[in-house]
Design a protein around this motif. Sequence first.
Motif, mmCIF file in Angstrom:
data_model
loop_
_atom_site.group_PDB
_atom_site.id
_atom_site.type_symbol
_atom_site.label_atom_id
_atom_site.label_comp_id
_atom_site.label_asym_id
_atom_site.label_seq_id
_atom_site.Cartn_x
_atom_site.Cartn_y
_atom_site.Cartn_z
ATOM 1 N N VAL A 162 5.472 -16.130 0.102
ATOM 2 C CA VAL A 162 4.068 -15.741 0.261
ATOM 3 C C VAL A 162 3.872 -14.400 -0.436
ATOM 4 C CG1 VAL A 162 2.243 -15.109 1.890
ATOM 5 C CG2 VAL A 162 3.822 -16.977 2.443
ATOM 6 N N ARG A 163 2.862 -14.317 -1.302
ATOM 7 C CA ARG A 163 2.592 -13.076 -2.028
ATOM 8 C C ARG A 163 1.226 -12.520 -1.637
ATOM 9 N NH1 ARG A 163 2.914 -13.334 -8.437
ATOM 10 N NH2 ARG A 163 1.051 -14.648 -8.171
ATOM 11 N N LEU A 164 1.236 -11.239 -1.246
ATOM 12 C CA LEU A 164 0.000 -10.522 -0.971
ATOM 13 C C LEU A 164 -0.170 -9.439 -2.024
ATOM 14 C CD1 LEU A 164 0.174 -10.019 2.910
ATOM 15 C CD2 LEU A 164 -0.918 -11.867 1.633
ATOM 16 N N THR A 165 -1.371 -9.317 -2.557
ATOM 17 C CA THR A 165 -1.649 -8.320 -3.589
ATOM 18 C C THR A 165 -2.768 -7.405 -3.117
ATOM 19 O OG1 THR A 165 -0.996 -9.886 -5.321
ATOM 20 C CG2 THR A 165 -2.260 -7.948 -5.997
ATOM 21 N N ALA A 166 -2.515 -6.074 -3.118
ATOM 22 C CA ALA A 166 -3.504 -5.091 -2.694
ATOM 23 C C ALA A 166 -4.495 -4.817 -3.816
ATOM 24 C CB ALA A 166 -2.806 -3.800 -2.273
ATOM 25 N N SER A 167 -5.574 -4.128 -3.458
ATOM 26 C CA SER A 167 -6.620 -3.838 -4.440
ATOM 27 C C SER A 167 -6.129 -2.938 -5.566
ATOM 28 C CB SER A 167 -7.820 -3.186 -3.744
ATOM 29 O OG SER A 167 -7.415 -1.997 -3.059
ATOM 30 N N ASP A 168 -5.064 -2.155 -5.287
ATOM 31 C CA ASP A 168 -4.525 -1.285 -6.333
ATOM 32 C C ASP A 168 -3.491 -1.976 -7.210
ATOM 33 O OD1 ASP A 168 -2.389 -1.517 -4.642
ATOM 34 O OD2 ASP A 168 -2.209 0.623 -4.189
ATOM 35 N N GLY A 169 -3.287 -3.268 -6.964
ATOM 36 C CA GLY A 169 -2.358 -4.035 -7.774
ATOM 37 C C GLY A 169 -0.977 -4.171 -7.196
ATOM 38 N N TYR A 170 -0.662 -3.417 -6.136
ATOM 39 C CA TYR A 170 0.662 -3.523 -5.514
ATOM 40 C C TYR A 170 0.793 -4.870 -4.809
ATOM 41 C CZ TYR A 170 4.481 -2.859 -2.217
ATOM 42 O OH TYR A 170 5.631 -3.008 -1.489
#
Length: 243
Positions: free
Chosen positions: A38-46
């Motif tokens: 499962v991949r989560l991506t933050a608004s800053d790209g992390y």
Amino acid sequence: MWRVGTVVALHHETSTARTITLKVRDWPGHVAGQHVDVRLTASDGYSAVRSYSIASAPNSEGHVELTVERLPDGEVSPYLTQELAVSDRLELRGPIGGWFVWRPQQPEPIQLIAGGSGIVPFMAMIRSRVAAGSTAPFRLLYSVRESGAIFYRAELQALSEHNSPVSLTYAYTRAAPKDWPRPPGRIDAALIAETTWPSTLAPTYYVCGPTSFVEVAAGLLTTSGNSPNRIKTERFGPTGDRR
């Protein structure tokens, strides 16, 4: 290949764990015991990637269930267990794994030994067995801290009643229910001998949980006369990652 899954249902298993049901477009199907990234991506790209076992039986609707336990030092689990909402989307890669799996064509007795959240892939196996109409006899030894930490309580209880071929034994490590026949404690040789299939029946053993739990359980099975070739293990790291 990454796929997008849409959350269609959320269900709390315990105070710190919940099951996430996803509808995954173009899901290729899975085998009980496999897992996904499962991949989560933050608004800053992390981005952060974590692996979770699939709890659901194989199905043709493209539904995938993941049961996630919230961990104090987890990057992903707090979001998945507290903030994720119905209609949100997650990126999934998988299904992954071909060794730690159970297929309906297996006729031999099956012994499942779970430590804590290690019950999740076993729920997929149990559900797969029911869905396929398999006659393979199952035994589950489930080690938990206390009764409030049990995942899938009602479903497991229903499956183990009425002369079901899925038998269930709990081993409480910190607090046992009142009048429970065994005092709280870790699994040991006596419990293994009392509750698991004897080696003479040539069962297949599956052990899943934290690394230390898996090593102890596998060692006890080997000491009691079981071939290491018949013992399949899956370990979880300190953050819940599969190993």
